[in-house]
Write a protein that holds these residues in place. Sequence first.
Motif, mmCIF file in Angstrom:
data_model
loop_
_atom_site.group_PDB
_atom_site.id
_atom_site.type_symbol
_atom_site.label_atom_id
_atom_site.label_comp_id
_atom_site.label_asym_id
_atom_site.label_seq_id
_atom_site.Cartn_x
_atom_site.Cartn_y
_atom_site.Cartn_z
ATOM 1 N N TYR B 83 16.932 9.524 -34.769
ATOM 2 C CA TYR B 83 17.153 10.657 -35.668
ATOM 3 C C TYR B 83 18.413 10.468 -36.504
ATOM 4 O O TYR B 83 18.412 10.634 -37.714
ATOM 5 C CB TYR B 83 17.226 11.957 -34.866
ATOM 6 C CG TYR B 83 17.513 13.155 -35.722
ATOM 7 C CD1 TYR B 83 16.590 13.583 -36.668
ATOM 8 C CD2 TYR B 83 18.716 13.851 -35.614
ATOM 9 C CE1 TYR B 83 16.844 14.669 -37.471
ATOM 10 C CE2 TYR B 83 18.980 14.943 -36.411
ATOM 11 C CZ TYR B 83 18.048 15.349 -37.337
ATOM 12 O OH TYR B 83 18.306 16.423 -38.132
ATOM 13 N N PHE B 85 19.921 7.691 -37.016
ATOM 14 C CA PHE B 85 19.814 6.476 -37.823
ATOM 15 C C PHE B 85 19.020 6.745 -39.102
ATOM 16 O O PHE B 85 19.385 6.311 -40.180
ATOM 17 C CB PHE B 85 19.153 5.377 -36.991
ATOM 18 C CG PHE B 85 18.839 4.140 -37.785
ATOM 19 C CD1 PHE B 85 19.859 3.300 -38.213
ATOM 20 C CD2 PHE B 85 17.526 3.830 -38.120
ATOM 21 C CE1 PHE B 85 19.577 2.174 -38.955
ATOM 22 C CE2 PHE B 85 17.234 2.698 -38.856
ATOM 23 C CZ PHE B 85 18.257 1.872 -39.281
ATOM 24 N N LEU B 86 17.927 7.502 -38.970
ATOM 25 C CA LEU B 86 17.041 7.714 -40.116
ATOM 26 C C LEU B 86 17.518 8.833 -41.036
ATOM 27 O O LEU B 86 17.357 8.765 -42.240
ATOM 28 C CB LEU B 86 15.620 8.029 -39.627
ATOM 29 C CG LEU B 86 14.859 6.868 -38.980
ATOM 30 C CD1 LEU B 86 13.555 7.361 -38.378
ATOM 31 C CD2 LEU B 86 14.573 5.773 -39.994
ATOM 32 N N PHE B 87 18.065 9.874 -40.425
ATOM 33 C CA PHE B 87 18.493 11.024 -41.229
ATOM 34 C C PHE B 87 19.953 11.316 -40.975
ATOM 35 O O PHE B 87 20.305 12.321 -40.376
ATOM 36 C CB PHE B 87 17.653 12.257 -40.892
ATOM 37 C CG PHE B 87 16.204 12.039 -41.108
ATOM 38 C CD1 PHE B 87 15.719 11.749 -42.369
ATOM 39 C CD2 PHE B 87 15.309 12.109 -40.051
ATOM 40 C CE1 PHE B 87 14.366 11.534 -42.578
ATOM 41 C CE2 PHE B 87 13.964 11.893 -40.253
ATOM 42 C CZ PHE B 87 13.491 11.596 -41.517
ATOM 43 N N GLY B 90 21.347 14.594 -41.692
ATOM 44 C CA GLY B 90 21.073 15.631 -40.703
ATOM 45 C C GLY B 90 20.563 16.918 -41.327
ATOM 46 O O GLY B 90 20.014 17.756 -40.652
ATOM 47 N N SER B 91 20.711 17.093 -42.631
ATOM 48 C CA SER B 91 20.332 18.363 -43.228
ATOM 49 C C SER B 91 18.894 18.362 -43.723
ATOM 50 O O SER B 91 18.145 19.283 -43.472
ATOM 51 C CB SER B 91 21.272 18.696 -44.375
ATOM 52 O OG SER B 91 21.288 17.624 -45.287
ATOM 53 N N HIS B 92 18.513 17.314 -44.400
ATOM 54 C CA HIS B 92 17.120 17.278 -44.856
ATOM 55 C C HIS B 92 16.623 15.844 -44.849
ATOM 56 O O HIS B 92 17.371 14.910 -45.092
ATOM 57 C CB HIS B 92 16.995 17.887 -46.259
ATOM 58 C CG HIS B 92 17.597 17.017 -47.326
ATOM 59 N ND1 HIS B 92 16.846 16.189 -48.119
ATOM 60 C CD2 HIS B 92 18.880 16.824 -47.680
ATOM 61 C CE1 HIS B 92 17.654 15.540 -48.946
ATOM 62 N NE2 HIS B 92 18.875 15.913 -48.690
ATOM 63 N N PRO B 93 15.334 15.661 -44.545
ATOM 64 C CA PRO B 93 14.812 14.299 -44.438
ATOM 65 C C PRO B 93 14.552 13.697 -45.808
ATOM 66 O O PRO B 93 13.845 14.288 -46.611
ATOM 67 C CB PRO B 93 13.494 14.509 -43.691
ATOM 68 C CG PRO B 93 13.080 15.884 -44.035
ATOM 69 C CD PRO B 93 14.311 16.675 -44.328
ATOM 70 N N ARG B 94 15.142 12.577 -46.090
ATOM 71 C CA ARG B 94 14.862 11.923 -47.354
ATOM 72 C C ARG B 94 13.704 10.961 -47.140
ATOM 73 O O ARG B 94 13.887 9.821 -46.760
ATOM 74 C CB ARG B 94 16.094 11.161 -47.854
ATOM 75 C CG ARG B 94 17.213 12.083 -48.329
ATOM 76 C CD ARG B 94 18.401 11.308 -48.818
ATOM 77 N NE ARG B 94 18.885 10.377 -47.804
ATOM 78 C CZ ARG B 94 18.739 9.075 -47.858
ATOM 79 N NH1 ARG B 94 18.094 8.532 -48.853
ATOM 80 N NH2 ARG B 94 19.224 8.316 -46.905
ATOM 81 N N THR B 95 12.504 11.471 -47.349
ATOM 82 C CA THR B 95 11.356 10.596 -47.175
ATOM 83 C C THR B 95 11.191 9.691 -48.384
ATOM 84 O O THR B 95 10.425 8.750 -48.359
ATOM 85 C CB THR B 95 10.076 11.423 -46.998
ATOM 86 O OG1 THR B 95 10.061 12.457 -47.965
ATOM 87 C CG2 THR B 95 10.002 12.025 -45.614
ATOM 88 N N GLN B 96 11.925 10.040 -49.469
ATOM 89 C CA GLN B 96 11.820 9.239 -50.680
ATOM 90 C C GLN B 96 12.488 7.890 -50.492
ATOM 91 O O GLN B 96 13.553 7.806 -49.894
ATOM 92 C CB GLN B 96 12.549 9.953 -51.826
ATOM 93 C CG GLN B 96 11.986 11.310 -52.149
ATOM 94 C CD GLN B 96 10.713 11.219 -52.943
ATOM 95 O OE1 GLN B 96 10.197 10.126 -53.127
ATOM 96 N NE2 GLN B 96 10.192 12.332 -53.375
ATOM 97 N N LYS B 97 11.846 6.882 -51.037
ATOM 98 C CA LYS B 97 12.529 5.595 -51.073
ATOM 99 C C LYS B 97 13.604 5.668 -52.146
ATOM 100 O O LYS B 97 13.489 6.427 -53.117
ATOM 101 C CB LYS B 97 11.538 4.499 -51.491
ATOM 102 C CG LYS B 97 10.528 4.167 -50.430
ATOM 103 C CD LYS B 97 9.604 3.098 -50.975
ATOM 104 C CE LYS B 97 8.267 3.204 -50.286
ATOM 105 N NZ LYS B 97 7.238 2.418 -50.917
#
Lengths: 201, 101
Positions: B83, B85-87, B90-97
């Motif tokens: 979690y 590492f990826l985000f 911590g506030s919002h998931p950047r699924t965008q490349k």
Amino acid sequence: MGSLKIIAAFILGLTAALFLPFSHTIPAEQLSLAALYLLLFLVGAGIGSKKETMSMVRRIRPTLLLLPLAIATGSILFPGMVAALFLPLTFQEGAAIGAGLGYYSLSSILISQMAGETLGLIALLSNIIREIVALTATPLLVRYCGRFSGIAAGGATAMDTTLPVIVRFTGKEYALVALFSGVILTFLTPVLVTSILSCGA
Amino acid sequence: MENVLFFLSTGLVAGFLLRNRTHLLKASDHAASWAVYLLLFFLGASTGLQPEILSMAGTTGFFALVLSLAATAGSIILVWPLYHFLFRTGSHPRTQKADNG
């Protein structure tokens, strides 16, 4: 709830075998295999035709693949070790059951085809329990075991059955992440189960 | 194994090509449900034909419970560090490349 119908079908088959004298004359073997291949084809079609699949593939960061891969690894290694250390089962058998990832229908069928009905039955129950745990414990898990724990517990079911619960307690902004993880794991379930059981066979 | 991959992949391609034929997809959803019911019916039937499996029902249930908890715990433990590492925000998931890659 889908799992009730599934269990009903299983019990119906069980009852038929116990009480119908001619039940063993049905060519179950060939019929099961044909139905299994049909099911695999339809599972693939379901993923391929999902409107979200393509937009998801375009929008998701490649590093997000780590999430389903970690879920699959944990789901395979831990049951494998527990089976080998504490149960009269082999690592391979425990790992194959864990590789079901909550996708109880397909995994139990595959496992019973490849490793016998006893293991298939354990796989069926085990993966149904996993789905029930994900449905009921996600609120607690997310609070105490990290933001992704609902997605992890849901495994392959994070793309359909457990998605609403996961989104509700993990946050709407993670819906796409949960869906992505679930789709990848749904595709991986049959691949992993058959690979694990083919090892050293 | 090859068969599993073959049918999965063929289905994936067919589903993608026919993704706008809602009628057909509804029918395939139904067919998938019935394939599952049929297969579980047979799994039940073959279980019923082997009394030694039925005599182990309690043990089977216990093994299933232990293994499902192990699988759930295992996946949660391995996902835990991801979690941050990826985000990292911590506030919002950047699924965008990222735009540059």
